[in-house]
Design an enzyme around this catalytic site. Structure first.
Site, PDB file in Angstrom:
ATOM      1  N   ASN A   1     -15.735   3.329 -35.621  1.00  0.00           N
ATOM      2  CA  ASN A   1     -15.359   2.630 -36.852  1.00  0.00           C
ATOM      3  C   ASN A   1     -14.007   3.074 -37.396  1.00  0.00           C
ATOM      4  O   ASN A   1     -13.472   2.437 -38.308  1.00  0.00           O
ATOM      5  CB  ASN A   1     -16.437   2.820 -37.923  1.00  0.00           C
ATOM      6  CG  ASN A   1     -17.504   1.741 -37.876  1.00  0.00           C
ATOM      7  OD1 ASN A   1     -17.327   0.638 -38.371  1.00  0.00           O
ATOM      8  ND2 ASN A   1     -18.613   2.066 -37.232  1.00  0.00           N
TER       9      ASN A   1
ATOM     10  N   CYS B   1     -23.928   4.535 -44.427  1.00  0.00           N
ATOM     11  CA  CYS B   1     -23.880   4.073 -43.036  1.00  0.00           C
ATOM     12  C   CYS B   1     -22.550   3.359 -42.873  1.00  0.00           C
ATOM     13  O   CYS B   1     -21.527   3.871 -43.319  1.00  0.00           O
ATOM     14  CB  CYS B   1     -25.083   3.195 -42.693  1.00  0.00           C
ATOM     15  SG  CYS B   1     -25.383   1.825 -43.819  1.00  0.00           S
TER      16      CYS B   1
ATOM     17  N   TRP C   1     -25.687  -0.935 -46.892  1.00  0.00           N
ATOM     18  CA  TRP C   1     -26.733  -1.831 -47.407  1.00  0.00           C
ATOM     19  C   TRP C   1     -27.898  -2.029 -46.432  1.00  0.00           C
ATOM     20  O   TRP C   1     -28.813  -2.782 -46.716  1.00  0.00           O
ATOM     21  CB  TRP C   1     -26.151  -3.183 -47.814  1.00  0.00           C
ATOM     22  CG  TRP C   1     -25.280  -3.869 -46.791  1.00  0.00           C
ATOM     23  CD1 TRP C   1     -25.565  -4.105 -45.478  1.00  0.00           C
ATOM     24  CD2 TRP C   1     -23.977  -4.425 -47.010  1.00  0.00           C
ATOM     25  NE1 TRP C   1     -24.539  -4.773 -44.862  1.00  0.00           N
ATOM     26  CE2 TRP C   1     -23.537  -4.991 -45.777  1.00  0.00           C
ATOM     27  CE3 TRP C   1     -23.147  -4.525 -48.110  1.00  0.00           C
ATOM     28  CZ2 TRP C   1     -22.301  -5.621 -45.639  1.00  0.00           C
ATOM     29  CZ3 TRP C   1     -21.919  -5.155 -47.969  1.00  0.00           C
ATOM     30  CH2 TRP C   1     -21.503  -5.698 -46.754  1.00  0.00           C
ATOM     31  N   ASP C   2     -27.881  -1.371 -45.282  1.00  0.00           N
ATOM     32  CA  ASP C   2     -28.993  -1.495 -44.334  1.00  0.00           C
ATOM     33  C   ASP C   2     -29.707  -0.157 -44.148  1.00  0.00           C
ATOM     34  O   ASP C   2     -30.702   0.120 -44.804  1.00  0.00           O
ATOM     35  CB  ASP C   2     -28.479  -2.034 -42.992  1.00  0.00           C
ATOM     36  CG  ASP C   2     -28.095  -3.500 -43.058  1.00  0.00           C
ATOM     37  OD1 ASP C   2     -28.851  -4.267 -43.684  1.00  0.00           O
ATOM     38  OD2 ASP C   2     -27.064  -3.879 -42.482  1.00  0.00           O
TER      39      ASP C   2
END
Length: 706
Positions: free
Chosen positions: A350, A439, A443-444
């Protein structure tokens, strides 16, 4: 009126031009009006609605059907409409809910057929099974399937390559499968067409049932905005804390001026100003700055959530973010922790997208942990493998079942999420360490971990009302993308990109907690099943949206899951009777469950809900085996393979009709019977060998369950 209708009918019979589409439609309209008046199946003003259904039975091209045939088919439609008008009151539908389809079907289950009806409403697909034992209160057993759960409708011809067009396979998004037979072959395409018109692809947000449900229920439901829910919860979290004055409520995101994915009001350290909050947002992906989810009442440690830092390949830093981590420490100079829910390799990857992870050299007295929880796509694939295994659609030997369960990795994911949550609870409760969880977007996986930690740390969230508040705080306001993850709207291609069982996975983790300590929870697994099915019911707006801003936009036109659930409980709705644990003993103890595989269970009550419910409903009732006419006796030329073993028919391998069900099998899958001739193994195993015990009025063979 009756004489006029009869005269018109005779006139039309003489003048009807079968190649003129407009004339044929006018004929049907006048015929409908005649039948409505003479037989009084409905009021005359219902003609247009009935005509819509009758039109589905007529082709747009030239027709060679006789007027008598058309009349019979139209009468069938009217009779179905009449049945709709007289639906039993006990059906689990709302008084104002429209019924769009009500047809006789045979439910295919365990190789046999169970008679009943298929009922399509605005929000549900109901399968009514009949007959039931005499002691049952109602003449039908009802299988309730939320309409938005329906994924596709296919025939045996499409799924198995077999020319059976009147058996429809209803595929659900959660891998459930129901198979129904339409006895009238000519009507099977019509029923399929109607069902397909209600698939989610045909829905737009404006036509969502939640809007109509709100309009009809708004006067009965006690409204409570999400701002009110959060305000009371923030007050409950902060007031009794030992470190009073260390925290405050920030309105920096008022009117969602910073980010539409953050709530308007958040808890932040008292030393952090609103300008610093805005500066914090610049250092986080999607501007999801750190917000406090929970504060320990005794040691002052807190649980914080955010998205990944915007470090990128340039290795960006933020002094404001570094000071924030110092401000959330339980006591000045105490350690803090950052839990990155991703595998380390994903965090590194990322960096190329502008994200990444913090450098500990800039954060003194801070430690970082990688939770190593896979992404949403891995979870989706894992669930599909589990459902295929549990459904039995893929033949599996007993020796291969456990290896395939392990290969699905579903229980390993459940175990890992629990392990990470337990570790966070230990750091907050035992080590007085404040923890920030993130993460990729926050939101997961972040919602899963933070919510589970809340339940373990705070007994309030183990009550029904507390669970609903947690839902609003860390899922709805936490910007879990329900609209995408549930996949209730949009095209199949669009839904496939973002659909993932993240919320279901959280509920299954809560199920594990209930299984290990049932007395510490006010709610039961039945309540969790209700929550798991709520996104598909389509009655609330909570699961239509992806962000708090979107939820705020439809708050006045739809109900929330909290409002709807509280209304059901307040009115003592029958569905709530098994939600509450009668052995519940309130306790403020912190919960430390086991994550060992021997203590974990597959949530079969949910994953196998449909099959389990059908088995329960048909136990002890009469089951019907269609004779050679239903389904009709299949011609040899239409069958290339055996229906049972799929063996290809050749000159050597001959075709054999089963004298009971009418299907075509090979010699190995049939047995000779002196009374009836060749019978397939399914019919033999169903104890139909020899002459049938009895027939019903429609010619079905009646077989009693043993």
């Amino acid at each position: 009126m009756k004489d006029e209708a009869e005269s018109t009918l005779k006139e039309l019979d003489a003048m009807y031009r079968w190649d003129d589409v407009a004339a044929r439609k006018e004929y049907v309209r006048r015929l409908l009006k005649y039948l409505l008046v003479v037989h009084k199946w409905a009021e005359e003003e219902d003609v247009d609605e009935v005509l819509r259904w009758a039109g589905m039975l007529l082709k747009d091209g030239p027709s060679h059907e006789r007027p008598q045939d058309v009349a019979e088919r139209v009468q069938w439609v009217l009779k179905r409409w009449g049945d709709v008008l007289s639906l039993p009151e006990y059906l689990p539908i709302l008084p104002f809910e429209k019924v769009h389809l009500h047809v006789p079907v045979l439910l295919l289950f365990d190789g046999l057929f169970v008679p009943g009806y298929l009922v399509l409403t605005e929000s549900k697909l109901l399968i009514l099974l009949n007959p039931t034992p005499a002691e049952r209160k109602h003449p039908y057993s009802v299988i309730d399937i939320p309409l938005l759960l329906l994924k596709s409708i296919q025939t045996f011809e499409e799924t198995r390559g077999h020319p059976i067009t009147n058996i429809l396979q209803l595929q659900m998004k959660n891998s459930w499968v129901a198979q129904v037979c339409i006895p009238d072959l000519s009507l099977a395409p019509v029923v399929r067409s109607v069902l397909e018109s209600f698939l989610p692809e045909a829905y737009s947000r404006k036509s969502f049932f939640a809007f109509r449900y709100h309009a009809m229920m708004v006067k009965e439901v006690k409204r409570c905005s999400i701002d009110e829910v959060l305000s009371r919860e923030y007050e409950r979290i902060l007031l009794p804390t030992k470190c009073q004055g260390r925290w405050r409520l920030s309105n920096a995101n008022k009117n969602f001026c910073i980010s539409p994915t953050m709530p308007e009001v958040t808890i932040v350290p008292a030393l952090v100003t609103d300008d610093e909050v805005k500066d914090l947002a610049k250092f986080r992906i999607n501007k999801r700055y750190p917000m406090v989810s929970w504060v320990h009442k005794e040691n002052g440690a807190c649980l914080v959530r955010a998205s990944q830092p915007a470090v990128g390949l340039k290795n960006k830093t933020s002094k404001t973010d570094e000071r924030y981590m110092q401000n959330i420490a339980a006591t000045p100079g105490n350690f803090t922790a950052v839990v990155d829910a991703r595998p380390f390799k994903n965090a590194v990857a990322n960096l190329a997208n502008g994200g990444g992870f913090i450098s500990l050299k800039n954060y003194p007295k801070c430690r970082q942990v990688n939770a190593n929880i896979p992404n949403i796509h891995s979870m989706t694939a894992s669930l599909l493998r589990l459902r295929d295994l549990l459904s039995g659609r893929q033949p599996t030997d007993e020796d291969d079942w456990l290896p395939k369960l392990h290969a699905s990795h579903w229980m390993q994911h459940i175990q890992r999420i629990l392990q990470v949550s337990i570790h966070i609870v230990y750091m907050i409760d035992k080590e007085s360490t404040s923890v920030l969880v993130h993460c990729t977007n926050g939101w997961d996986r972040t919602s899963q971990i933070v919510s589970l930690a809340n339940i373990m740390l705070d007994s309030y969230y183990r009550t029904v009302d507390g669970f609903l508040v947690l839902h609003e705080k860390d899922w709805t306001s936490g910007a879990h993308k329900f609209g995408e993850r549930v996949g209730s709207l949009g095209s199949e291609a669009h839904r496939a990109k973002g659909v993932s069982p993240i919320f279901l996975q959280f509920l299954e983790c809560v199920f594990q907690l209930i299984e290990q300590a049932p007395g510490l929870f006010e709610y039961t697994s039945e309540f969790l099943q209700y929550i798991a099915n709520s996104p598909w019911e389509g009655r609330v707006g909570t699961y239509m949206v992806n962000t708090p801003q979107e939820r705020k936009n439809i708050e006045k036109t739809t109900l929330s899951i909290t409002e709807h659930t509280r209304h059901l409980i307040r009115t003592a709705h029958p569905s709530t009777k098994n939600w509450f644990n009668r052995e519940y003993l309130p306790s403020n103890d912190v919960l430390y469950p086991s994550s060992h595989p021997k203590d974990l269970r597959i949530w079969l009550d949910y994953h196998s809900m449909l099959d389990k419910r059908i088995k329960q409903e048909i136990k002890g009732m009469q089951r019907y085996i269609p004779p050679t006419g239903v389904p009709r006796w299949f011609p040899d030329r239409l069958a290339d393979t055996c229906l049972a073993c799929k063996t290809l028919f050749t000159v050597v391998t001959r075709r054999h009709h089963c004298r009971v069900c009418g299907y075509i099998f090979c010699g190995s899958c049939t047995y000779k019977n002196a009374a009836q001739g060749r019978i397939c193994t399914t019919c033999v195993n169903s104890e139909t060998e020899g002459a049938p015990d009895s027939y019903d009025k429609d010619g079905f063979v009646i077989v009693e369950n043993k």
